[in-house]
Design a protein around this motif. Sequence first.
Motif, mmCIF file in Angstrom:
data_model
loop_
_atom_site.group_PDB
_atom_site.id
_atom_site.type_symbol
_atom_site.label_atom_id
_atom_site.label_comp_id
_atom_site.label_asym_id
_atom_site.label_seq_id
_atom_site.Cartn_x
_atom_site.Cartn_y
_atom_site.Cartn_z
ATOM 1 N N GLY A 15 8.623 6.910 57.963
ATOM 2 C CA GLY A 15 7.193 7.196 58.089
ATOM 3 C C GLY A 15 6.430 6.078 58.776
ATOM 4 N N ILE A 19 4.590 6.767 62.301
ATOM 5 C CA ILE A 19 3.147 6.602 62.474
ATOM 6 C C ILE A 19 2.853 5.537 63.524
ATOM 7 C CG2 ILE A 19 1.062 5.767 61.310
ATOM 8 C CD1 ILE A 19 2.135 7.154 58.773
ATOM 9 N N THR A 26 -5.229 10.217 61.519
ATOM 10 C CA THR A 26 -5.150 10.021 60.074
ATOM 11 C C THR A 26 -5.335 11.332 59.326
ATOM 12 O OG1 THR A 26 -6.019 7.796 60.362
ATOM 13 C CG2 THR A 26 -6.080 8.687 58.148
ATOM 14 N N ILE A 29 -2.081 13.266 59.040
ATOM 15 C CA ILE A 29 -1.166 12.687 58.051
ATOM 16 C C ILE A 29 -1.571 13.115 56.645
ATOM 17 C CG2 ILE A 29 -0.341 10.522 57.038
ATOM 18 C CD1 ILE A 29 -0.785 9.281 59.842
ATOM 19 N N LEU A 33 0.699 15.522 54.152
ATOM 20 C CA LEU A 33 1.135 15.016 52.843
ATOM 21 C C LEU A 33 0.584 15.862 51.706
ATOM 22 C CD1 LEU A 33 0.825 11.160 53.342
ATOM 23 C CD2 LEU A 33 2.915 12.477 53.065
#
Length: 64
Positions: A15, A19, A26, A29, A33
């Motif tokens: 990860g 990234i 952002t 992400i 998640l």
Amino acid sequence: MNVELPLILVVAIFGYFGIRLMRPPTWLIVVLLLGGFLLADTFAAPAIESGTKAGVDVVNGTAK
């Protein structure tokens, strides 16, 4: 020589570099998640798990 790493460490490293190299926004992400976390407790979880296992079997060449 065998090296044993906890899965969470491997995921964290993957990860981090993902990234860092791909630079996704952002919000994306957070959505991925949170969506994965919420999806893991639904009726779709068994189908996702069996699909993942089948895919791993195909990649490893152990499919029946």
